[in-house]
Design a protein around this motif. Structure first.
Motif, short mmCIF file in Angstrom:
data_model
loop_
_atom_site.label_atom_id
_atom_site.label_comp_id
_atom_site.label_asym_id
_atom_site.label_seq_id
_atom_site.Cartn_x
_atom_site.Cartn_y
_atom_site.Cartn_z
N VAL A 13 0.84 -1.19 0.00
CA VAL A 13 0.00 0.00 0.00
C VAL A 13 0.88 1.25 0.00
O VAL A 13 1.88 1.32 0.72
CB VAL A 13 -0.93 0.00 1.23
N GLY A 14 0.53 2.20 -0.84
CA GLY A 14 1.25 3.46 -0.88
C GLY A 14 2.41 3.50 -1.84
O GLY A 14 3.07 4.52 -1.98
N GLU A 15 2.67 2.40 -2.53
CA GLU A 15 3.78 2.39 -3.49
C GLU A 15 3.34 2.93 -4.84
O GLU A 15 2.20 2.76 -5.26
CB GLU A 15 4.35 0.98 -3.64
N LEU A 16 4.25 3.58 -5.49
CA LEU A 16 4.05 4.10 -6.83
C LEU A 16 4.80 3.20 -7.80
O LEU A 16 6.00 2.97 -7.62
CB LEU A 16 4.57 5.54 -6.93
N VAL A 17 4.10 2.68 -8.78
CA VAL A 17 4.70 1.79 -9.77
C VAL A 17 4.74 2.52 -11.11
O VAL A 17 3.71 2.99 -11.60
CB VAL A 17 3.89 0.48 -9.91
N ILE A 18 5.93 2.64 -11.67
CA ILE A 18 6.13 3.28 -12.96
C ILE A 18 6.46 2.17 -13.97
O ILE A 18 7.37 1.39 -13.75
CB ILE A 18 7.30 4.29 -12.91
N ILE A 19 5.71 2.12 -15.06
CA ILE A 19 5.92 1.09 -16.08
C ILE A 19 6.63 1.71 -17.27
O ILE A 19 6.19 2.75 -17.79
CB ILE A 19 4.58 0.44 -16.50
#
Length: 75
Positions: A13-19
């Motif tokens: 929770v709270g993580e930012l995932v950049i693809i």
């Protein structure tokens, strides 16, 4: 493992995932407490070929910038 599987199973929770695709940022997802996020179907089904922890520069409310921790996924 697909991008959607990674986001559901390996993030917190709270993580930012950049693809990234071919080194270019194509999409991002913020993981909330209910796993409510949307990804384009072509990205959601893509295989993750690499991952790394990093930081991304974001604009803040004060008109400046700050670095936020994120996870980069390469597809």
């Amino acid at each position: 493992m697909t991008v959607i599987q990674y986001c559901r199973e390996k993030t917190n929770v709270g993580e930012l995932v950049i693809i990234r695709e071919g080194g270019w940022v194509t999409c991002a997802a913020f993981i909330d407490h209910e796993d409510l996020f949307r990804l384009p179907p072509s990205i959601a089904k893509a295989e993750v070929i690499g991952e790394e922890c990093g930081r991304i520069r974001l604009a803040n409310r004060a008109g400046g910038f700050e670095d936020a921790p994120c996870i980069y996924l390469d597809i």
